[in-house]
Design an enzyme around this catalytic site. Sequence first.
Site: not given
Length: 369
Positions: A35, A262
């Site tokens: 899947k 950051y």
Amino acid sequence: MQHRVTLRVNLATLAENYRAVCGLVRPCAVMPVLKANAYGLGVGPIARALVAAGAERLAVAEPFEALALAGLGVPVQILSGILPDEIAPMLEHGVTLPLVSLEGAQAISAEAQRLGVRARVHVKLDTGMGRAGILWQEAPEVIRRAAALPSLELEGLFTHFPLAYESASSFTREQLRRFRFVLDAAAQDGITFRWIHAANSDAINNAPEACAAPFNLVRSGINLHGAFDAAGSLRVPLQPVLTMTTRLAQIRQLPEGTPIGYGQTYRTRRPMRVGTVCAGYADGLPLALSNRGCVLIHGCAAPIVGRLSMDYLTVNLDDIPEAQVGDTVTLLGRDGGQEIPVQDWANLKGTHAYDIICSIGSRVERVFC
């Protein structure tokens, strides 16, 4: 130009893992679960390799995934639910459907009659997952009524475990008891099933009783990729099939006290040789690697410093003086005597290997070797 980030999938190792699982659970058959585009890796080459290795049926989650495998010459079945408008096209392509309610059985039967085909279904029991399927207490009556419907073949009976990653789980044992209750009730009504299955990858490792009679089929997904849930045990030797690499984009000598990334979550504690690497969270790297994970360069671990960005990360190169711009950087897999397995990322992120593999970004080049 070459892609900046490349994911290599070793199909020979994939086939070896499949055969190892087969050897462990024999005489049960093994149905690969492919899947979500084979967990984001690329379903076409993986499916073909598994069929060539001996897989005689495949499982997916939804109709478009089933259509992608329709030409391989083996049965393909959907494990989750089926929507009303999906029934007819799936029957036209011979896809095996899940049966999750009496109303669903009636709808599948009606469409099969209209199309002049016989619908193969696997009855999905909810023995404790709480997500989908027929409640086990109600299942004997539903199965009895479904078996009487025209153009409907009850080919299989299956369930799913929510706690199979726990070794010797008492709840998993209770689910098995509930399953056998339904199976016995069906037998008393003269109803039998060709395929009886409950074990997924975790249960293959932690619930061996789900890999023996009356069960004759297991579902293997993440195990085939050489990964497993670290919370449980591992009964079968598996090898990782994935290697994820990128390149070193820049090298700089930064002075003591320089903030990196950051949020300035890292400051150099001394003059430091810092490398910028062409990979970030857009490529599937967990943000949790920030200031905690590492990459491999020339067979050596380079600690990640600062917070990951969308497209880049930064590493400490003080212990790798030979590193140069353009060098290969191993994000997942082996380089020399060191290795970064998928489970390392999962542990840092507080998740499991499925999440890591399914999160690998779409711009990452998939190469099958």
